[in-house]
Every structure is written in structure tokens, then in C-alpha cells.
Design a protein around this motif. Structure first.
Motif, short mmCIF file in Angstrom:
data_model
loop_
_atom_site.label_atom_id
_atom_site.label_comp_id
_atom_site.label_asym_id
_atom_site.label_seq_id
_atom_site.Cartn_x
_atom_site.Cartn_y
_atom_site.Cartn_z
N SER A 9 0.58 -1.06 -0.02
CA SER A 9 0.19 0.35 0.06
C SER A 9 0.72 1.34 0.23
N SER A 10 0.52 2.09 -1.00
CA SER A 10 1.13 3.58 -1.11
C SER A 10 0.99 4.45 -0.11
N LEU A 11 1.87 5.35 0.45
CA LEU A 11 1.61 6.20 0.73
C LEU A 11 2.10 7.30 0.34
N SER A 12 2.18 8.13 0.29
CA SER A 12 2.98 9.71 0.13
C SER A 12 2.57 11.35 0.53
N HIS A 13 3.33 12.09 0.82
CA HIS A 13 3.21 13.07 1.01
C HIS A 13 2.65 14.45 0.15
N MET A 50 8.49 7.67 -0.83
CA MET A 50 6.74 6.71 -0.60
C MET A 50 7.22 5.92 0.30
N LYS A 51 6.49 5.71 1.63
CA LYS A 51 6.20 4.36 2.29
C LYS A 51 5.06 3.62 1.82
N LEU A 52 5.82 2.24 2.35
CA LEU A 52 4.93 1.48 1.50
C LEU A 52 4.77 0.53 3.23
N ILE A 53 3.74 -0.02 2.50
CA ILE A 53 2.92 -0.80 3.77
C ILE A 53 2.56 -2.67 2.67
N CYS A 54 2.97 -3.58 3.39
CA CYS A 54 2.71 -4.91 2.39
C CYS A 54 2.29 -6.16 3.44
N VAL A 55 0.99 -6.22 3.21
CA VAL A 55 0.59 -7.33 4.09
C VAL A 55 -0.15 -8.42 3.01
N LEU A 56 0.79 -9.56 3.77
CA LEU A 56 0.82 -10.62 3.06
C LEU A 56 0.35 -11.64 4.45
N ARG A 57 -0.96 -13.11 3.24
CA ARG A 57 -1.74 -13.80 3.87
C ARG A 57 -1.07 -15.19 3.50
N PRO A 149 12.06 -8.80 -3.43
CA PRO A 149 13.04 -8.33 -3.83
C PRO A 149 12.82 -7.48 -4.33
N ALA A 150 12.40 -7.35 -5.69
CA ALA A 150 12.44 -5.82 -6.82
C ALA A 150 12.01 -4.83 -5.38
N TRP A 151 10.92 -4.62 -4.85
CA TRP A 151 10.68 -3.25 -4.08
C TRP A 151 11.66 -3.61 -3.15
N PHE A 152 12.43 -4.10 -2.33
CA PHE A 152 13.55 -3.94 -1.38
C PHE A 152 15.12 -3.52 -2.50
N ASN A 153 15.21 -3.72 -3.41
CA ASN A 153 16.21 -3.41 -4.53
C ASN A 153 15.52 -1.70 -4.57
N ILE A 160 10.05 0.46 4.12
CA ILE A 160 8.14 -0.79 4.00
C ILE A 160 8.15 -1.72 5.16
N LEU A 161 7.40 -1.45 5.58
CA LEU A 161 6.43 -2.18 6.26
C LEU A 161 5.59 -3.48 5.75
N VAL A 162 6.31 -4.75 6.41
CA VAL A 162 5.16 -5.84 5.93
C VAL A 162 4.88 -6.21 6.94
N LEU A 163 3.42 -6.60 7.31
CA LEU A 163 2.31 -7.08 7.93
C LEU A 163 1.80 -8.32 7.59
N ALA A 164 1.32 -8.89 8.69
CA ALA A 164 1.02 -10.46 8.21
C ALA A 164 -0.81 -9.85 8.58
N PHE A 165 -1.82 -10.09 7.57
CA PHE A 165 -2.51 -10.30 7.48
C PHE A 165 -3.46 -10.30 8.74
N GLU A 166 -2.85 -11.58 9.20
CA GLU A 166 -4.08 -12.42 10.46
C GLU A 166 -3.66 -11.77 11.20
N ASP A 167 -2.42 -11.10 11.58
CA ASP A 167 -2.40 -9.99 12.95
C ASP A 167 -3.46 -9.02 12.49
N VAL A 168 -3.23 -8.01 10.83
CA VAL A 168 -4.11 -7.27 11.05
C VAL A 168 -5.58 -7.93 11.55
N GLN A 169 -6.19 -9.31 11.07
CA GLN A 169 -7.49 -9.30 11.45
C GLN A 169 -7.84 -9.22 13.34
N GLY A 170 -6.82 -10.61 13.84
CA GLY A 170 -6.79 -10.62 14.67
C GLY A 170 -6.73 -8.88 15.79
#
Length: 291
Positions: A9-13, A50-57, A149-153, A160-170
Motif C-alpha cells: 500500500s503506497s502512501l506519500s506526502h 514513498m512509504k509502503l505497507i505490504c500485507v501478506l496472508r 526483492p524487487a521492492w526492497f531493491n 517498507i513495513l511488512v504485516l501479517a494479514f492474520e495480525d491485522v484481522q486479530g
């Protein structure tokens, strides 16, 4: 998105704000960004701060969920035809939309044919050589370590903030606290009961209904049964478990190496081992419906 909870998820000022105006952060999201070969480079070019948020399930849950959503909105065959499926089927077969169970059987065949794991889902996209094998996009898109890797490169790990979908849900409030910290915002009490993601499904009478699902949940509880237990046999579940095992292991190592503190509960060494052992010992999974 609850179906493809794997999007950066991309966020910018805004580039200019006056002293009298509040400081705003704008965001936008799409599951398809993660898999787009050109997206990281283009975003870095035009929005380098840009700041990125990646939610993985859980990869199996995500694959089934994406299939169900495409099936519900009537775009399943169109989606697969845009990818490589039409090229992958045998000439003497018709082109009706395959069941998810058939796609899982195809995964098993590809794993046997290509033990070196050279797979593709796009025509001309991911590795496509005489020694490559087709894996449908529902399944291959959940092999997150192929795409991250393409994003981290392209962006520093701190962006970049990588989150677990299960944590978002719970535990939506705790996750949103991490989000505000990542964005450099003051602590804010989010109403995580607001579940804003909406999917459309077809009712039995042919009418479309809105199905709530989304980022920070609180109104509805996490389902007590997984999609895998509802839709897959034990054999099919174990095919996908074997497919994702090395990718999950590599994902944990990759996230740790890149300074990501949030663990994916389904990708830990213990979780991967438990799933593999469950398949070896004949753990039974109930199938509630046909896909």
C-alpha cells in the motif's frame, strides 16, 4: 484487500502544504502491485520518498480467496486468459473455467515435471523456457518471496513495513499503531470496528450482495474454519503445503535479513514444520464445498 492481502500500500506526502493546512498523508493500494515487474521501478522514479505497507496472508488461504472472488464477480475465465492458462491447457480440452481443485492437480503435475522449480504464470513474464512449467497465478502469486526483492531493491528497508494479514484481522489496533509509527504520525486511536473493504458475490437468486472484508477488522470475528478446511481435501492441501514450504522458509529468512520485525505466523520454522508433519501423519481436513 482480504482476498489478495499481499499488496504494497503506497502512501506519500503532498509536495506543498501551507502552515494553516493540516499535514495530510495520501494512500492508495492494489494487490496487483506486488507482482507487477515494472511497478517498483516506476514508483521509485516518481515517488522516491514513498512509504509502503505490504500485507501478506497465509499463501493457501490467499490463493483460495482470490479464486473465489474472481469466481464471484464473473471474471475467472477472463483473468486466466489474460495470464498463461490458455497457453497451458491441452489443445483437445475446452476453455471453460477450471475448478480450483483442478488447478491444484496441475500444480502437482508441474512440481513433478519441474523439480528445479522454474515456474511462470505470465506469458513472457516469469521464467519461460523449455524447462519451465506453468503454475496458475492464484497459487504462484502467493509465493511472495519471488516478488518482494524487487521492492526492497527499489526502496530502503526503512520505507517498507511488512504485516501479517492474520495480525491485522486479530489485533487491528496494535497493527495500526505500527502503521502510524511507520508513517511518522502521532499515536491515533483507530476505530478498527470499521471494516471498509467490500467484495461482491452472487446470491442464490442471481442478485449481487456486498460482502464485508478488509483492513482492520473488529465487527466480524475471524472465521473459525480456514478456507482450506472448507474447500480442499487433505491431499490437495498437502500438495499446496509442499509447494509453499521452500518459499515460506525463504520468506522468513528474507524478511529477517531486511530488518522486518513482524513475523508471518504461517512462515515460521515451527509452522512450516508442523504443516509438513501434519501431511506426513495423515491429518484429515474436512471439505465443505466443491471448487
Amino acid at each position: 484487500s482480504s482476498s489478495s492481502s499481499s499488496s504494497p500500500s503506497s502512501l506519500s506526502h503532498p509536495s506543498s502544504t501551507s502552515a494553516s493546512q493540516p499535514r495530510l498523508i495520501m494512500g492508495e493500494a492494489s494487490p496487483s502491485y506486488l507482482y507487477s515487474p515494472g511497478a517498483p521501478m516506476l514508483m521509485q522514479r516518481f515517488l522516491p520518498r514513498m512509504k509502503l505497507i505490504c500485507v501478506l496472508r497465509d499463501p493457501i488461504e490467499r490463493a483460495i480467496s482470490e479464486y473465489l472472488n474472481k469466481q464471484a464477480d464473473g471474471t475467472l475465465t477472463k483473468y486466466l486468459h489474460k495470464r498463461a492458462w490458455r497457453k497451458a491447457i491441452r489443445a483437445n480440452e475446452d476453455e471453460t473455467a477450471p475448478t480450483f481443485r483442478r488447478l491444484v492437480r496441475d500444480v502437482s503435475a508441474s512440481m513433478q515435471k519441474c523439480p528445479q522449480r522454474s515456474y511462470y504464470s505470465y506469458v513472457g513474464g516469469l521464467p519461460s523456457s523449455p524447462r519451465s512449467c506453468y503454475i496458475n497465478p492464484f497459487v504462484l502469486n502467493s509465493a511472495y518471496v519471488l516478488y518482494l526483492p524487487a521492492w526492497f531493491n527499489s526502496f530502503p528497508s526503512s520505507s517498507i513495513l511488512v504485516l501479517a494479514f492474520e495480525d491485522v484481522q486479530g489485533n487491528g489496533q496494535a497493527v495500526m499503531s505500527k502503521v502510524t509509527s511507520h508513517l511518522g504520525l502521532s499515536p491515533f486511536e483507530f476505530d478498527t470496528r470499521m471494516n471498509r473493504g467490500v467484495h461482491t458475490r452472487q446470491s442464490g437468486r442471481g442478485q449481487k450482495q456486498n460482502v464485508v472484508g478488509g483492513f482492520a477488522t473488529g465487527i466480524r470475528e475471524a472465521p473459525k474454519e480456514s478456507l482450506a478446511s472448507q474447500h480442499l481435501t487433505r491431499k490437495e492441501y498437502c500438495i499446496l503445503t509442499a509447494f509453499y514450504q521452500p518459499y515460506s522458509q525463504m520468506l522468513s529468512q528474507f524478511l529477517h535479513a531486511n530488518g522486518q520485525k513482524n513475523r508471518m505466523p504461517w512462515a515460521t520454522e515451527q509452522a512450516v514444520h508442523t504443516a509438513a508433519e501434519g501431511c506426513k501423519t495423515g491429518r484429515t481436513m474436512r471439505r465443505r464445498s466443491e471448487l
